[in-house]
Design an enzyme around this catalytic site. Structure first.
Site, PDB file in Angstrom:
ATOM      1  CB  CYS A   2     -68.670  19.378 -37.786  1.00 54.87           C
ATOM      2  SG  CYS A   2     -69.830  20.433 -36.956  1.00 54.87           S
ATOM      3  NE  ARG A  27     -62.676  18.157 -37.522  1.00 51.89           N
ATOM      4  CZ  ARG A  27     -62.016  18.995 -38.313  1.00 51.89           C
ATOM      5  NH1 ARG A  27     -60.764  18.769 -38.579  1.00 51.89           N
ATOM      6  NH2 ARG A  27     -62.590  20.043 -38.820  1.00 51.89           N
ATOM      7  CD1 TRP A  75     -68.458  20.019 -30.376  1.00 52.38           C
ATOM      8  CD2 TRP A  75     -68.676  22.096 -31.174  1.00 52.38           C
ATOM      9  NE1 TRP A  75     -68.110  20.886 -29.386  1.00 52.38           N
ATOM     10  CE2 TRP A  75     -68.237  22.163 -29.842  1.00 52.38           C
ATOM     11  CE3 TRP A  75     -68.876  23.282 -31.869  1.00 52.38           C
ATOM     12  CZ2 TRP A  75     -67.994  23.372 -29.191  1.00 52.38           C
ATOM     13  CZ3 TRP A  75     -68.640  24.477 -31.233  1.00 52.38           C
ATOM     14  CH2 TRP A  75     -68.206  24.517 -29.905  1.00 52.38           C
ATOM     15  CG  ASN A 101     -67.326  20.230 -40.849  1.00 56.23           C
ATOM     16  OD1 ASN A 101     -68.296  19.557 -40.547  1.00 56.23           O
ATOM     17  ND2 ASN A 101     -66.086  19.751 -40.896  1.00 56.23           N
ATOM     18  N   GLY A 102     -69.149  24.365 -40.324  1.00 52.05           N
ATOM     19  CA  GLY A 102     -69.157  25.826 -40.432  1.00 52.05           C
ATOM     20  C   GLY A 102     -70.519  26.374 -40.067  1.00 52.05           C
ATOM     21  CD  GLU A 481     -51.361  26.404 -22.021  1.00 54.85           C
ATOM     22  OE1 GLU A 481     -52.198  27.280 -22.242  1.00 54.85           O
ATOM     23  OE2 GLU A 481     -51.415  25.274 -22.537  1.00 54.85           O
ATOM     24  CE  LYS A 485     -53.820  22.628 -22.105  1.00 54.80           C
ATOM     25  NZ  LYS A 485     -53.324  23.438 -23.194  1.00 54.80           N
ATOM     26  CD  GLU A 488     -57.732  22.722 -22.409  1.00 52.42           C
ATOM     27  OE1 GLU A 488     -58.492  23.007 -23.327  1.00 52.42           O
ATOM     28  OE2 GLU A 488     -56.491  22.839 -22.487  1.00 52.42           O
ATOM     29  CG  HIS A 504     -55.025  44.901  -6.136  1.00 51.62           C
ATOM     30  ND1 HIS A 504     -55.018  46.132  -5.510  1.00 51.62           N
ATOM     31  CD2 HIS A 504     -53.733  44.606  -6.394  1.00 51.62           C
ATOM     32  CE1 HIS A 504     -53.775  46.562  -5.427  1.00 51.62           C
ATOM     33  NE2 HIS A 504     -52.968  45.645  -5.952  1.00 51.62           N
ATOM     34  CE  LYS A 605     -55.670  19.710 -31.364  1.00 54.72           C
ATOM     35  NZ  LYS A 605     -54.978  20.180 -30.144  1.00 54.72           N
TER      36      LYS A 605
HETATM   37  C1  F6R Z   1     -56.483  24.470 -25.260  1.00 57.54           C
HETATM   38  C2  F6R Z   1     -56.519  24.577 -26.699  1.00 57.54           C
HETATM   39  C3  F6R Z   1     -57.270  25.714 -27.298  1.00 57.54           C
HETATM   40  C4  F6R Z   1     -56.590  26.166 -28.605  1.00 57.54           C
HETATM   41  C5  F6R Z   1     -57.430  27.253 -29.284  1.00 57.54           C
HETATM   42  C6  F6R Z   1     -56.774  27.786 -30.544  1.00 57.54           C
HETATM   43  O1  F6R Z   1     -55.712  23.390 -24.843  1.00 57.54           O
HETATM   44  O2  F6R Z   1     -55.993  23.753 -27.395  1.00 57.54           O
HETATM   45  O3  F6R Z   1     -57.389  26.758 -26.401  1.00 57.54           O
HETATM   46  O4  F6R Z   1     -55.314  26.644 -28.314  1.00 57.54           O
HETATM   47  O5  F6R Z   1     -58.692  26.749 -29.606  1.00 57.54           O
HETATM   48  O6  F6R Z   1     -56.595  26.784 -31.485  1.00 57.54           O
HETATM   49  P1  F6R Z   1     -55.539  26.924 -32.655  1.00 57.54           P
HETATM   50  O7  F6R Z   1     -54.190  26.960 -32.050  1.00 57.54           O
HETATM   51  O8  F6R Z   1     -55.773  25.734 -33.516  1.00 57.54           O
HETATM   52  O9  F6R Z   1     -55.852  28.221 -33.359  1.00 57.54           O
END
Ligand code: F6R
Length: 610
Positions: A2, A27, A75, A101-102, A481, A485, A488, A504, A605
């Site tokens: 949010c 976000r 959100w 937020n929260g 990773e 990427k 997502e 396996h 985000k």
């Molecule tokens: C994926 C991504 C998320 C963040 C995760 C942790 O591309 O960005 O998986 O890495 O939500 O976020 P932070 O680093 O802000 O703790």
């Protein structure tokens, strides 16, 4: 997650709120709303969907006039995305409007309490409880009512509040959820993140836990929950405003991928002085370091993948056991931690709820904590014993790229620094690694200049339904990773496997045309990895082999369908190079599929709720 913006001043509030909320769109959100005091009462406008929908609904703010107001992008956590669950939430009489937020963890018992007292609830949100509770405790002073509310609510919150009886003030408070105060001239602001108000002011105050800010046009006063004044020092934000804008790129993600050489350079360069790594921010002595009997690394998502890389590197170079865990698991599994444990916490935002909780848990158990964080002054940075800032600049796209690269660079520096102190890295290797560190930005740049090769590959394979990433050792960490990427932002199902695990189970999923991305940058494991390539090719897979330039001919002989070579670097730092084509691949595939790259569905985000 949010977003919150609030304004009190002489200009019309709604356009300022809408512009601020736009800057927080990254976000992630599913509904939006504003509440403004219009001279007689609080007027609320809110809707499910994008800000655009809200803007059309209220004719860009014309329909909601007034000079004090709060805005929100939601959100969904409690209650589906809907008009009624969107914020602001108002109290029964409409006297209070609240953005939040929260998560209020004890909202059910509070709701029951209020219903018993006669309150009628209209939404499914935990936030409405705050608005109703404010009204319940209100006896003419908003701050008194707010203090009573804070004594009753549990959980995480950043709150913006306006009250019809007190239109000369805007109230804000936070706990475990970020909120800043913007200081203007005859006007003041609240926001959940700096970009929301950067076009209006560069002077801010950061609120500590449970500090209450009372904003008027003339100034901002901050109190604790005993109603004692807390003096605050303004902080100047000197980011270039364009750092939070797209700068000619189609997406923030593209811009941020291309910014990686600079981000790595900015993170590394100030910390190499006269041929030595200087980590002023880490106050560990050689003796303390020797006494740690293990290192724990805790993070979420992409930051966790940095932790997986770190485990391989640190164990090899420091000769100490290193454990890595996702924060949401770590915090509930009674980990073996005491004052002989060094806990390393990694987070771009510095506000991820699980990571913050894991940090607090580690401290409670007596561990020494170091955080690697991008956002200055964030909760994780503030609460860890030592903080190492990555200087990636603001990362706006939901999918992390440049933060990941700078976190890796920090891990290399920390490992080399600690290896030197512990005597596990000798002087010759120390010098070699420093030279390699310095050379990294240029090598990343060389790969970025070949982006059209990856674009071509993406154009051939963007219709894949399933993609497998395989690798061993550090290449396995990179597979994790690369796979995250891709899935997502392009919504293609993908999996990452330690290549030796294929037999396996997962090899049964390989069929004609399945794309397998085989990472083989670690020279010592090249042949082993190629055996796995043969296995999947024999079952019809299309293989993209990713290796170092020195292995170009060798990988061609394996008859892979596509190959891409990254420049040579020391093994430890190859992840920084291997990740670039994987980021580019995910980006181009998502672009060809027409996905909302910077704001992928269902993602936020900054994950400030559990
Ligand atoms: C994926 C991504 C998320 C963040 C995760 C942790 O591309 O960005 O998986 O890495 O939500 O976020 P932070 O680093 O802000 O703790």
């Amino acid at each position: 997650m949010c977003g919150i913006v609030g304004y009190i001043g002489d200009d019309q509030a709604t356009p300022i709120l809408l512009t601020g909320l736009e800057k927080l769109e990254y976000r992630g959100y599913d509904s939006a709303g504003v509440a403004v005091y219009n001279g007689t009462h609080l007027q609320v406008a809110k809707t499910k969907g994008r800000l655009k929908v809200l803007e059309e609904l209220i004719h860009n703010g014309v329909d909601v006039p007034g000079t004090v107001g709060i805005g929100h992008t939601r959100w969904a956590t409690h209650g589906a995305p809907s008009n009624v669950n969107a914020h602001p939430q108002v109290s029964g009489s409409g006297k209070f409007a609240v953005v939040h937020n929260g998560i209020i963890e004890n909202y059910i018992s509070l709701k029951e309490f209020l219903i018993e007292k006669g309150a009628k609830f209209v939404s499914e949100t935990d936030t409405e409880v705050v608005a109703q509770l404010l009204e319940y405790y209100y006896e003419g002073s908003v701050i008194d009512a707010l203090i009573k509310v804070l004594n009753r609510i549990e959980g995480a919150y950043a709150l913006g509040i306006i009250c019809e009886d007190d239109p000369e003030h805007l109230y804000a408070v936070r706990k475990d959820s970020p909120l800043i105060i913007g200081l203007g001239n005859g006007e003041n602001y609240i926001a959940s993140d700096v970009p929301a108000i950067l076009n209006r002011t560069r002077e801010i105050n950061r609120l500590e836990e449970n500090e209450i800010a009372v904003l008027s046009r003339q100034g901002v006063e901050v109190y604790n929950t005993n109603k004692e004044r807390i003096p605050k020092k303004a902080e100047h934000i000197d980011w270039d405003i364009s750092a939070a804008e797209k700068g000619g790129y189609e997406h923030f993600m593209a811009k941020e991928i291309m910014e990686q050489p600079k981000a790595i350079r900015d993170t590394v360069k100030p910390r190499i002085k006269e041929g030595k790594i200087v980590l002023d921010d880490v106050k560990l002595t050689k003796k303390q370091l020797e006494e740690f009997d293990r290192i724990f690394i805790v993070a979420c998502g992409t930051a966790y993948h940095v932790g997986v890389v770190a485990k391989y590197i640190m164990e090899k170079h420091l000769r100490k056991p290193v454990e890595v865990d996702v924060a949401s698991e770590f915090r509930y599994r009674t980990p073996l931690i005491d004052d002989k444990t060094l806990v390393l916490v990694i987070s771009q935002s510095g506000e991820t709820a699980d990571t913050l909780a894991a940090l607090r848990e580690s401290k409670k158990l007596g561990a020494r904590t170091i955080s690697i964080v991008n956002v200055v002054g964030s909760s994780i940075a503030n609460e860890s014993d030592d903080v190492l800032y990555t200087w990636a600049g603001p990362e706006i796209a939901v999918a992390s790229t440049k933060a990941y690269s700078t976190q890796l660079a920090m891990i290399y520096m920390l490992t080399i620094y600690m290896g030197d102190l512990l005597g596990t890295i000798d002087a010759v290797h120390y010098q070699y690694y420093i030279n390699e560190l310095k050379a990294l930005p240029e090598k990343v740049q060389q790969i970025l200049e070949q982006k059209s090769k990856i674009q071509y590959l993406a154009s051939r394979e963007f219709n894949s339904k399933n993609v497998f990433f395989i690798g061993r050792n550090l290449d396995y960490a990179m597979s994790l990773e690369g796979s995250l990427k891709l899935k997502e932002i392009s919504y293609i199902h993908s999996e990452a496997y330690a290549a030796g695990e294929l037999k396996h189970g997962p090899i049964s999923l390989i069929e004609d045309g399945t794309l397998v991305i085989a990472l083989a940058t670690q020279n010592i494991l090249f042949d082993k990895l190629m055996s796995n390539v043969k296995e999947v090719k024999a079952r019809g897979a299309v293989v993209w082999g990713l290796t170092i330039e020195a292995n170009k001919e060798r990988i061609k002989k394996e008859q892979v369908d596509y190959e891409f070579c990254v420049p040579q670097a020391c093994d430890m730092m190859l992840p920084s190079l291997a990740v670039i084509p994987l980021q580019l691949f995910a980006y181009y595939v998502a672009s060809l599929k027409g996905c909302d790259i910077d704001k992928p569905r269902n993602l936020a985000k900054s994950v400030t709720v559990e």
